[in-house]
Scaffold this active site. Structure first.
Site, mmCIF file in Angstrom:
data_model
loop_
_atom_site.group_PDB
_atom_site.id
_atom_site.type_symbol
_atom_site.label_atom_id
_atom_site.label_comp_id
_atom_site.label_asym_id
_atom_site.label_seq_id
_atom_site.Cartn_x
_atom_site.Cartn_y
_atom_site.Cartn_z
ATOM 1 N N LYS A 260 -17.551 118.559 -26.858
ATOM 2 C CA LYS A 260 -18.908 119.003 -25.667
ATOM 3 C C LYS A 260 -18.397 120.776 -25.307
ATOM 4 O O LYS A 260 -19.364 120.994 -24.332
ATOM 5 C CB LYS A 260 -18.990 117.589 -25.172
ATOM 6 C CG LYS A 260 -19.239 116.489 -25.394
ATOM 7 C CD LYS A 260 -21.007 115.966 -24.320
ATOM 8 C CE LYS A 260 -21.588 114.923 -25.446
ATOM 9 N NZ LYS A 260 -20.375 114.379 -25.397
ATOM 10 N N GLU B 159 -22.687 104.772 -35.082
ATOM 11 C CA GLU B 159 -22.724 104.805 -33.840
ATOM 12 C C GLU B 159 -22.521 103.358 -33.310
ATOM 13 O O GLU B 159 -22.016 101.971 -34.130
ATOM 14 C CB GLU B 159 -24.367 105.052 -33.724
ATOM 15 C CG GLU B 159 -25.185 104.065 -34.053
ATOM 16 C CD GLU B 159 -26.267 104.227 -33.576
ATOM 17 O OE1 GLU B 159 -27.407 104.762 -33.441
ATOM 18 O OE2 GLU B 159 -27.865 103.028 -34.573
ATOM 19 N N SER C 230 -14.240 112.742 -31.741
ATOM 20 C CA SER C 230 -14.960 113.439 -30.613
ATOM 21 C C SER C 230 -14.479 113.369 -30.024
ATOM 22 O O SER C 230 -14.159 114.679 -28.906
ATOM 23 C CB SER C 230 -15.775 113.155 -31.109
ATOM 24 O OG SER C 230 -16.801 111.865 -30.642
HETATM 25 C C1 PLP Z 1 -20.911 113.201 -26.677
HETATM 26 C C2 PLP Z 1 -19.947 112.016 -27.505
HETATM 27 C C3 PLP Z 1 -20.361 111.516 -28.754
HETATM 28 C C4 PLP Z 1 -21.969 111.535 -28.966
HETATM 29 O O1 PLP Z 1 -22.501 112.890 -28.851
HETATM 30 P P1 PLP Z 1 -23.911 112.997 -29.091
HETATM 31 O O2 PLP Z 1 -23.914 114.588 -29.438
HETATM 32 O O3 PLP Z 1 -24.545 112.108 -27.630
HETATM 33 O O4 PLP Z 1 -24.357 112.279 -30.246
HETATM 34 C C5 PLP Z 1 -19.301 111.323 -29.464
HETATM 35 N N1 PLP Z 1 -18.140 111.278 -28.860
HETATM 36 C C6 PLP Z 1 -17.676 111.584 -27.671
HETATM 37 C C7 PLP Z 1 -16.484 111.744 -27.350
HETATM 38 C C8 PLP Z 1 -18.805 111.795 -26.652
HETATM 39 O O5 PLP Z 1 -18.148 113.029 -24.977
#
Ligand code: PLP
Length: 340
Positions: A70, A221, A325
């Site tokens: 992010k 998801e 992520s």
């Molecule tokens: C925000 C986030 C997501 C999801 O990302 P989106 O762009 O909302 O689909 C997945 N994994 C982590 C660790 C996140 O912080």
């Protein structure tokens, strides 16, 4: 101050199909964040390759600044604000990682930041957000509307609202993770991406269009929050109840007006996984790759493993990318989950 006309919002909630980001926007975002965001490495594991029957290339955004991808979207978006917007400051709503990302990006750029966070957000995420110097405003995630709170704050104080996923600059910034993976690992046959509101997946789809147009791109998801799968089936954005899942970063209730059309037009498929499958993937990351991955961060790998369990030959001999992520999970929670 209420209703002050000088307030501005980066994210009109109505759809404006003309401001969808493009593959070139992802390339431009990559130049903008270079030198500030980490260029995370590409990890591999022979054991994982033999289990999946493919060459698996992992992009570990748990090693990104603030512990998740992010930071890419937040820094990219804030770096494009005008001097006037920077002076008035930014506001964001987030269950954690977007909050930390906006807080650090704002601090790097010397912009005041206010973050609207659920009162039950993990303690580590709350402390980190405050540690970056942001002001935190709490809300109840089951009874209050965080968008409404943030929008009101932006209206009252003239702050720019930085949405967590539904904004062209945010999407383009998030796409730089997959862009780097494709630059460093070369074209892929398939790419698995964690999916909440769809910012990371939308950006990844654009990156794949730029550098690996033949790749099949899958979003993964939580089963308890399968709004994206429902939306793609229905052909419109389906809004669900606040899902209860350990994947708190993907506990979103609906795709955005920009992420939905990008997914609809380009994603190969959306898969879902259970909380138990996430825990298995977290354990695998810790033991094989020696990385600490939060539940949401394990969605993509869990999805790949589920797909291969259903059809062991599915990716035989292929080159498969997996975007991890994030890695923001309290150690007590991590051990409680993977030790159980
Ligand atoms: C925000 C986030 C997501 C999801 O990302 P989106 O762009 O909302 O689909 C997945 N994994 C982590 C660790 C996140 O912080």
């Amino acid at each position: 101050m209420i209703g002050r006309s000088g307030s501005r919002t980066l994210a009109p909630m109505a759809a404006d199909p003309t401001d969808l980001p493009t593959p070139d926007d992802v390339r431009a975002a990559a130049s903008r964040i270079a030198g500030t965001a980490h260029r995370t490495p590409v990890l591999t594991s022979r054991l994982t390759d033999s289990e999946i029957g493919a060459s698996v290339l992992v992009k570990p955004e748990n090693l990104q600044r603030t512990g998740s991808f992010k930071f890419r979207g937040a820094f990219h978006t804030l770096s494009r604000l005008s001097a006037e917007q920077r002076r008035a400051g930014v506001v964001a709503f987030s269950s954690g990682n977007h909050a930390q990302a906006v807080a650090l990006a704002a601090s790097v750029l010397d912009i005041p930041a206010t973050i609207v966070m659920p009162t039950d957000a993990p303690a580590g995420k709350l402390a980190a957000t405050q540690g970056y110097g942001a002001a935190v405003v709490g809300y109840d995630r089951y009874t209050e509307d965080r968008e409404q709170i943030a929008t009101t704050l932006s209206g009252e104080r003239g702050m720019t609202l930085v949405p967590p996923f539904d904004h062209p600059d945010v999407i383009a910034g998030q796409g730089t993770a997959a862009l780097e993976l494709l630059e460093d690992a070369g074209p892929l046959d398939a790419l698995f991406v964690c999916l909440g509101g769809g910012g990371l997946l939308s950006g990844s789809l654009l990156a794949a269009q730029a550098l690996s147009p033949g790749a099949a791109v899958y979003g993964v998801e939580p089963e308890a929050g399968d709004d994206a799968r429902q939306s793609l089936r229905a052909g419109r954005i389906v809004r669900i109840e606040q899902p209860r899942t350990i994947a708190d970063g993907a506990a979103t209730t609906a795709l955005g007006t920009r992420t939905f059309p990008i997914l609809r037009d380009h994603v190969t498929d959306v898969l879902t996984v259970t909380d138990d499958q996430l825990v298995d993937a977290m354990r695998t990351f810790a033991t094989r790759m020696k990385i600490l991955v939060e539940p949401t961060g394990a969605l993509a790998m869990a999805g790949l493993r589920v797909a291969v369990a259903a059809d062991p030959q599915r990716f035989a001999g292929a080159r498969v990318g997996v975007v991890v992520s994030g890695g923001n999970v309290d150690l007590d929670r991590f051990t409680a989950l993977v030790g159980g």
